[in-house]
Design a protein around this motif. Structure first.
Motif, PDB file in Angstrom:
ATOM      1  N   PRO A 410      14.110   8.543   5.774  1.00 57.23           N
ATOM      2  CA  PRO A 410      15.555   8.111   4.868  1.00 57.23           C
ATOM      3  C   PRO A 410      16.306   6.915   5.461  1.00 57.23           C
ATOM      4  O   PRO A 410      17.203   6.408   4.914  1.00 57.23           O
ATOM      5  CB  PRO A 410      16.229   9.464   4.886  1.00 57.23           C
ATOM      6  N   ASN A 411      15.965   6.736   6.757  1.00 59.47           N
ATOM      7  CA  ASN A 411      16.693   5.779   7.449  1.00 59.47           C
ATOM      8  C   ASN A 411      15.865   4.263   7.619  1.00 59.47           C
ATOM      9  O   ASN A 411      16.425   3.430   8.210  1.00 59.47           O
ATOM     10  CB  ASN A 411      17.057   6.337   8.970  1.00 59.47           C
ATOM     11  N   GLY A 412      14.630   4.315   7.105  1.00 60.95           N
ATOM     12  CA  GLY A 412      13.913   3.356   7.215  1.00 60.95           C
ATOM     13  C   GLY A 412      13.534   2.572   5.649  1.00 60.95           C
ATOM     14  O   GLY A 412      14.546   2.693   4.990  1.00 60.95           O
ATOM     15  N   VAL A 413      12.621   1.592   5.658  1.00 66.45           N
ATOM     16  CA  VAL A 413      12.446   0.896   4.537  1.00 66.45           C
ATOM     17  C   VAL A 413      11.993   1.815   3.340  1.00 66.45           C
ATOM     18  O   VAL A 413      12.407   1.330   2.242  1.00 66.45           O
ATOM     19  CB  VAL A 413      11.619  -0.083   4.663  1.00 66.45           C
ATOM     20  N   ILE A 414      11.224   3.051   3.599  1.00 64.36           N
ATOM     21  CA  ILE A 414      10.843   3.800   2.510  1.00 64.36           C
ATOM     22  C   ILE A 414      11.100   5.383   2.778  1.00 64.36           C
ATOM     23  O   ILE A 414      10.564   5.649   4.062  1.00 64.36           O
ATOM     24  CB  ILE A 414       9.479   3.386   2.090  1.00 64.36           C
ATOM     25  N   GLU A 415      11.469   5.992   2.006  1.00 65.77           N
ATOM     26  CA  GLU A 415      11.439   7.456   1.964  1.00 65.77           C
ATOM     27  C   GLU A 415      10.551   8.076   1.298  1.00 65.77           C
ATOM     28  O   GLU A 415      10.548   8.099   0.053  1.00 65.77           O
ATOM     29  CB  GLU A 415      12.823   8.034   1.623  1.00 65.77           C
ATOM     30  N   GLY A 416       9.315   8.506   1.984  1.00 66.05           N
ATOM     31  CA  GLY A 416       8.178   9.046   1.135  1.00 66.05           C
ATOM     32  C   GLY A 416       7.180   8.124   1.471  1.00 66.05           C
ATOM     33  O   GLY A 416       7.296   7.063   2.049  1.00 66.05           O
ATOM     34  N   ALA A 521      10.753  -5.824   2.895  1.00 69.64           N
ATOM     35  CA  ALA A 521      11.690  -5.054   2.835  1.00 69.64           C
ATOM     36  C   ALA A 521      12.327  -4.792   4.116  1.00 69.64           C
ATOM     37  O   ALA A 521      13.596  -4.759   4.340  1.00 69.64           O
ATOM     38  CB  ALA A 521      11.522  -3.611   2.185  1.00 69.64           C
ATOM     39  N   VAL A 522      11.410  -4.664   5.193  1.00 65.44           N
ATOM     40  CA  VAL A 522      12.049  -4.820   6.454  1.00 65.44           C
ATOM     41  C   VAL A 522      12.743  -5.931   6.926  1.00 65.44           C
ATOM     42  O   VAL A 522      13.665  -5.954   7.495  1.00 65.44           O
ATOM     43  CB  VAL A 522      10.813  -4.435   7.460  1.00 65.44           C
ATOM     44  N   GLN A 523      11.973  -6.784   6.552  1.00 63.60           N
ATOM     45  CA  GLN A 523      12.875  -8.308   6.742  1.00 63.60           C
ATOM     46  C   GLN A 523      13.947  -8.451   6.130  1.00 63.60           C
ATOM     47  O   GLN A 523      15.227  -9.044   6.762  1.00 63.60           O
ATOM     48  CB  GLN A 523      11.717  -9.292   6.224  1.00 63.60           C
ATOM     49  N   LYS A 524      14.173  -7.848   4.957  1.00 63.34           N
ATOM     50  CA  LYS A 524      15.281  -7.994   4.087  1.00 63.34           C
ATOM     51  C   LYS A 524      16.343  -6.713   4.365  1.00 63.34           C
ATOM     52  O   LYS A 524      17.592  -6.945   3.716  1.00 63.34           O
ATOM     53  CB  LYS A 524      15.221  -8.247   2.725  1.00 63.34           C
ATOM     54  N   HIS A 525      16.048  -5.862   5.293  1.00 61.68           N
ATOM     55  CA  HIS A 525      16.735  -4.565   5.299  1.00 61.68           C
ATOM     56  C   HIS A 525      17.099  -3.899   4.133  1.00 61.68           C
ATOM     57  O   HIS A 525      18.171  -3.338   3.813  1.00 61.68           O
ATOM     58  CB  HIS A 525      18.160  -4.978   6.199  1.00 61.68           C
ATOM     59  N   ARG A 526      15.995  -3.653   3.335  1.00 61.35           N
ATOM     60  CA  ARG A 526      16.351  -3.095   2.007  1.00 61.35           C
ATOM     61  C   ARG A 526      15.385  -1.603   2.068  1.00 61.35           C
ATOM     62  O   ARG A 526      14.366  -1.421   2.888  1.00 61.35           O
ATOM     63  CB  ARG A 526      15.818  -3.553   0.857  1.00 61.35           C
ATOM     64  N   HIS A 527      16.060  -0.501   1.611  1.00 57.84           N
ATOM     65  CA  HIS A 527      15.572   0.735   1.736  1.00 57.84           C
ATOM     66  C   HIS A 527      15.139   1.025   0.281  1.00 57.84           C
ATOM     67  O   HIS A 527      15.826   1.147  -0.801  1.00 57.84           O
ATOM     68  CB  HIS A 527      16.570   1.717   2.248  1.00 57.84           C
ATOM     69  N   ALA A 591      11.045  -8.858  -6.383  1.00 56.74           N
ATOM     70  CA  ALA A 591      11.782  -7.550  -6.879  1.00 56.74           C
ATOM     71  C   ALA A 591      12.433  -6.752  -5.723  1.00 56.74           C
ATOM     72  O   ALA A 591      13.485  -6.297  -5.624  1.00 56.74           O
ATOM     73  CB  ALA A 591      10.917  -6.722  -7.601  1.00 56.74           C
ATOM     74  N   VAL A 592      11.703  -6.947  -4.559  1.00 55.78           N
ATOM     75  CA  VAL A 592      12.071  -6.152  -3.025  1.00 55.78           C
ATOM     76  C   VAL A 592      13.416  -7.074  -2.797  1.00 55.78           C
ATOM     77  O   VAL A 592      14.276  -6.099  -2.111  1.00 55.78           O
ATOM     78  CB  VAL A 592      11.178  -6.362  -2.105  1.00 55.78           C
ATOM     79  N   ALA A 593      13.470  -8.153  -2.777  1.00 53.66           N
ATOM     80  CA  ALA A 593      14.738  -8.596  -2.323  1.00 53.66           C
ATOM     81  C   ALA A 593      16.082  -8.462  -2.901  1.00 53.66           C
ATOM     82  O   ALA A 593      16.966  -8.455  -2.389  1.00 53.66           O
ATOM     83  CB  ALA A 593      14.636 -10.528  -2.290  1.00 53.66           C
ATOM     84  N   THR A 594      15.921  -7.716  -4.020  1.00 54.12           N
ATOM     85  CA  THR A 594      17.084  -7.632  -4.705  1.00 54.12           C
ATOM     86  C   THR A 594      17.266  -5.955  -5.073  1.00 54.12           C
ATOM     87  O   THR A 594      17.986  -5.457  -5.671  1.00 54.12           O
ATOM     88  CB  THR A 594      17.415  -8.188  -6.125  1.00 54.12           C
ATOM     89  N   GLY A 595      16.191  -5.310  -4.614  1.00 57.78           N
ATOM     90  CA  GLY A 595      15.940  -3.955  -5.197  1.00 57.78           C
ATOM     91  C   GLY A 595      16.586  -3.186  -3.939  1.00 57.78           C
ATOM     92  O   GLY A 595      16.842  -3.440  -2.890  1.00 57.78           O
ATOM     93  N   GLY A 596      16.610  -1.632  -4.179  1.00 60.07           N
ATOM     94  CA  GLY A 596      16.720  -0.823  -3.172  1.00 60.07           C
ATOM     95  C   GLY A 596      18.249  -0.627  -2.731  1.00 60.07           C
ATOM     96  O   GLY A 596      19.031  -1.440  -3.540  1.00 60.07           O
ATOM     97  N   TYR A 619      18.723  -1.907  12.003  1.00 61.57           N
ATOM     98  CA  TYR A 619      19.685  -1.724  11.055  1.00 61.57           C
ATOM     99  C   TYR A 619      20.435  -3.014  10.658  1.00 61.57           C
ATOM    100  O   TYR A 619      21.368  -3.003   9.910  1.00 61.57           O
ATOM    101  CB  TYR A 619      20.425  -0.641  11.562  1.00 61.57           C
ATOM    102  N   PHE A 620      20.371  -4.129  11.239  1.00 58.77           N
ATOM    103  CA  PHE A 620      20.735  -5.586  10.923  1.00 58.77           C
ATOM    104  C   PHE A 620      20.069  -6.509  10.689  1.00 58.77           C
ATOM    105  O   PHE A 620      18.685  -6.494  11.152  1.00 58.77           O
ATOM    106  CB  PHE A 620      21.764  -5.785  12.505  1.00 58.77           C
ATOM    107  N   LYS A 621      20.109  -7.408   9.938  1.00 55.41           N
ATOM    108  CA  LYS A 621      19.534  -8.601   9.331  1.00 55.41           C
ATOM    109  C   LYS A 621      19.344  -9.401  10.575  1.00 55.41           C
ATOM    110  O   LYS A 621      20.185  -9.655  11.467  1.00 55.41           O
ATOM    111  CB  LYS A 621      20.066  -9.418   8.281  1.00 55.41           C
ATOM    112  N   ASN A 622      17.780  -9.906  10.786  1.00 53.12           N
ATOM    113  CA  ASN A 622      17.456 -10.683  11.969  1.00 53.12           C
ATOM    114  C   ASN A 622      17.781  -9.813  13.217  1.00 53.12           C
ATOM    115  O   ASN A 622      18.251 -10.520  14.267  1.00 53.12           O
ATOM    116  CB  ASN A 622      18.134 -12.029  11.879  1.00 53.12           C
ATOM    117  N   GLY A 623      17.725  -8.436  13.122  1.00 56.62           N
ATOM    118  CA  GLY A 623      18.061  -7.949  14.258  1.00 56.62           C
ATOM    119  C   GLY A 623      17.314  -8.139  15.569  1.00 56.62           C
ATOM    120  O   GLY A 623      17.937  -7.848  16.804  1.00 56.62           O
TER     121      GLY A 623
END
Length: 688
Positions: A410-416, A521-527, A591-596, A619-623
């Protein structure tokens, strides 16, 4: 939860032969027979699977603590043990070994209640099932069958010479020159410029059906945005992956605490020597791939997903990175086939759960039962409906649900997690199970000109299409899919690459695109929730139906007999039955860039005197390019210590009960806040 029962005086006589109160059966358990959910026909003799009712899980736990050398022979339940004695049981084991990291969710989903009984092979299997069904503590019984491949292991890969590779590389178009791998030109499934085949005539003098530009998964656009992230793990359930292949080794998942193929379980996950994954056929950490009857299938699909990109050799992987060691998704080898051997359903189930519990978020499965609508004169048809699958394969369905709902974080890019299966190669109007199960993704195959591959299944159960090749139609090896192979099975071991085709090859195209999307999604920090990400995948497609307007003729077994058996395919039979369309990586990444939702620092929970770690770069962009400082509102509740080497990872120690707010400031001045809660630790906690 285990219940405690009051033993009345009238039961005193019974207690003479049963002095442990845990062996007293709950009178509330119904006396009806447990259902036997599938058939003994073709089942493995000497073994049977049972699922117990949750009321007696405590008794089973206690029996495990009494096991000698870790091997159980009895359950601790009088009625059960009486049957075990009669059938000559030599091993009685919980199917899923205890992994304390995930035991809570294992119990919440009821998977801890599944057991395997190994007994005398001379005892009649159906009689054992009937006797076990009479035991009130058993919820259901399932015969042990072997899983089936979605391909014919007798069909071997074909090869291309190094001279031909170099000749093709020299004429590579600008569209396919993204990376410097010599074989990229042959991988029309990634970037199809319409010139992926060598000649207009094949080696037999017949005209080759040409490819069509644009029939690919859109890597030319996608690779300009992302090429893969090592935090994304894809579990390949197949033949063993050649983990030391020069084009794969850099992108293999590595379980650092483990020594490859050792007999020690260094990380306590219940499996020994599992450094690159686990061999569920032989029950060991040694991954095999070079046996006399191995086909290279697992290594081939792994290469499509994550062969190392831009290293100047071999082929590319869809999510294989850019050549930097810190790029490219990771491949976990969960071996379920070894030459002509395969695992049973319970070993398959262990492999699926292992993948979820050890970090995989994509399950790559190029296998499955035949379509329920397959020609019975040629194939043994499988299930014809989801209701039949769910009823007849409860363990398989439960463990797939476990992966689908419990992989990821639940704290990463995908839950499930996302389970991807080959749709099947039986020329049938329905996908095979378990891929046709509504929780999974089932893949059909297209030829290099966008028409349905001659062999592909289509219709109900199919979700999406991908390049799978069709040499019976194109009349050349280049019409297949080019990827990595174990050197030992290749005509030239110094050139460990070759061609295969099938929905088996279409399937890893989808797994690779999904892995690439999650990397972005990792790169864009999207979940994302897994179900929502699946929806994005199904929507990120190109039309394929426009490419199939006229009757298509292919030549059955062309590579063996030539133009002897022409067979025609009609467009109307396939229209709107190949899934939502041809998967497109570029569209998915957009779609990932603007989703989640945006990933943020999660709240942390720990007990007094316990220690945990958190890496804020996630948890930060370009972390990875940032350093971090923390401000704690009350230093008497927790202590935070920075890793002196990278200023990204912090160690958190719980000091006393309470909750405290923490402010995290990155070197780019971005700030986030989260809470740490310290709770009283459980005394004497544990499952056994």
């Amino acid at each position: 939860m285990k219940k405690i029962y009051l033993v009345l005086a009238v039961l005193t006589i019974m207690s003479v032969s049963c002095t442990d109160n845990d062996n007293i059966v709950d009178s509330s358990i119904p006396e009806t027979n447990a259902p036997i959910v599938n058939t003994p026909t073709g089942a493995n003799v000497g073994e049977i699977m049972v699922k117990f009712k949750p009321e007696i899980s405590g008794m089973l736990d206690k029996a495990q603590t009494r096991a000698i050398g870790g091997v159980m022979t009895r359950s601790g339940l009088p009625s059960m043990d009486e049957v075990l004695d009669v059938i000559g049981t030599y091993k009685f084991e919980r199917i899923f070994p205890v992994d304390q990291r995930h035991e809570t969710r294992t119990r919440e989903t009821g998977l801890h209640l599944w057991y395997m009984v190994h007994f005398n092979k001379n005892v009649e299997l159906s009689k054992v099932a009937e006797d076990l069904a009479k035991i009130g503590e058993i919820a259901q019984i399932e015969y042990s069958h072997n899983i089936q491949r979605a391909y014919d292991p007798k069909i071997k890969p074909t090869f291309v010479s190094q001279q031909a590779i170099k000749r093709m590389a020299a004429t590579r178009s600008s569209r396919s020159a993204v990376f410097n791998d010599e074989g990229l030109k042959h991988q029309w499934g990634y970037i199809n410029d319409g010139a992926a085949f060598n000649d207009d005539m094949n080696k037999w003098g017949d005209h080759v059906v040409p490819p069509a530009a644009g029939i690919d998964v859109g890597c030319d656009v996608a690779w300009g945005m992302c090429s893969g992230d090592p935090s994304v793990i894809v579990a390949v359930l197949d033949e063993g992956v050649a983990w030391d292949h020069p084009d794969l080794k850099q992108n293999m998942w590595v379980n650092d605490p483990e020594i490859y193929a050792s007999k020690e379980d260094a990380d306590g996950n219940g499996y020994t020597g599992d450094r690159y994954g686990y061999n569920f056929v032989s029950d060991m950490g040694f991954i095999s791939y070079d046996g006399a009857t191995d086909t290279g299938h697992g290594t081939h699909v792994a290469g499509t997903i994550a062969a190392v990109n831009n290293n100047g050799i071999g082929v590319c992987g869809i999510a294989g990175g850019n050549g930097d060691p810190n790029s490219g998704v990771k491949i976990m080898s969960c071996q379920v086939f070894s030459g002509d051997k395969g695992v049973t359903i319970y070993q398959e189930a262990k492999a699926i759960k292992y993948a979820a519990d050890n970090g995989a978020v994509v399950l790559q499965c190029s296998w499955g039962l035949n379509s329920g609508l397959a020609n019975p004169l040629t194939y043994i048809p499988g299930y014809t409906s989801e209701e039949e699958f769910v009823k007849s394969a409860p363990l398989e369905r439960e463990v797939l649900d476990y992966f689908i709902h419990n992989a990821g974080s639940p704290n990463g890019v995908i839950e499930g997690g996302i389970a991807v299966f080959a749709g099947g190669n039986e020329y049938a109007a329905m996908a095979g199970y378990p891929g046709a199960y509504s929780g999974c993704v089932s893949v059909s195959a297209v030829a290099a000109d966008g028409t349905p591959a001659s062999y592909t299944n289509y219709g109900p159960g199919i979700n999406i299409a991908a390049p799978g090749g069709d040499s019976d139609y194109h009349k050349c090896d280049e019409g297949k899919i080019y990827s990595t192979l174990p050197p030992s099975i290749c005509a030239d071991p110094t050139n460990p690459y070759g061609y295969m085709e099938g929905t088996s090859m279409a399937c890893p195209h989808v797994s690779g695109v999904i892995a690439l999307g999650l990397s972005y999604a990792v790169q864009k920090h999207r979940h994302f929730r897994a179900e929502d990400f699946k929806t994005l995948v199904f929507e990120s497609v190109d039309d394929v139906y426009g490419y199939f307007q006229d009757t298509k003729t292919y030549w059955l077994n062309y590579g063996y007999v030539g133009q002897v058996t022409p067979i025609q395919m009609e467009p109307s039979n396939y229209r709107n039955k190949m899934g939502t369309g041809l998967i497109n990586a570029g569209k998915l990444l957009q779609a990932v860039a603007t989703g989640g939702v945006e990933i943020s620092v999660p709240n942390v929970y720990l007990s007094v005197n316990s220690i945990t770690k958190i890496n804020f770069s996630k948890y930060f962009k370009n972390g990875n390019d940032l350093s971090f400082t923390c401000t704690v509102a009350d230093n008497t509740i927790v202590k935070l210590e920075k890793n002196a080497k990278d200023h990204k990872e912090f160690t958190i120690t719980g000091l006393k009960i309470g909750a405290v707010k923490v402010s995290v400031k990155a070197s780019n001045n971005e700030t986030q806040e989260f809470y740490i809660t310290v709770r009283k630790g459980a005394s004497g906690s544990g499952w056994l």
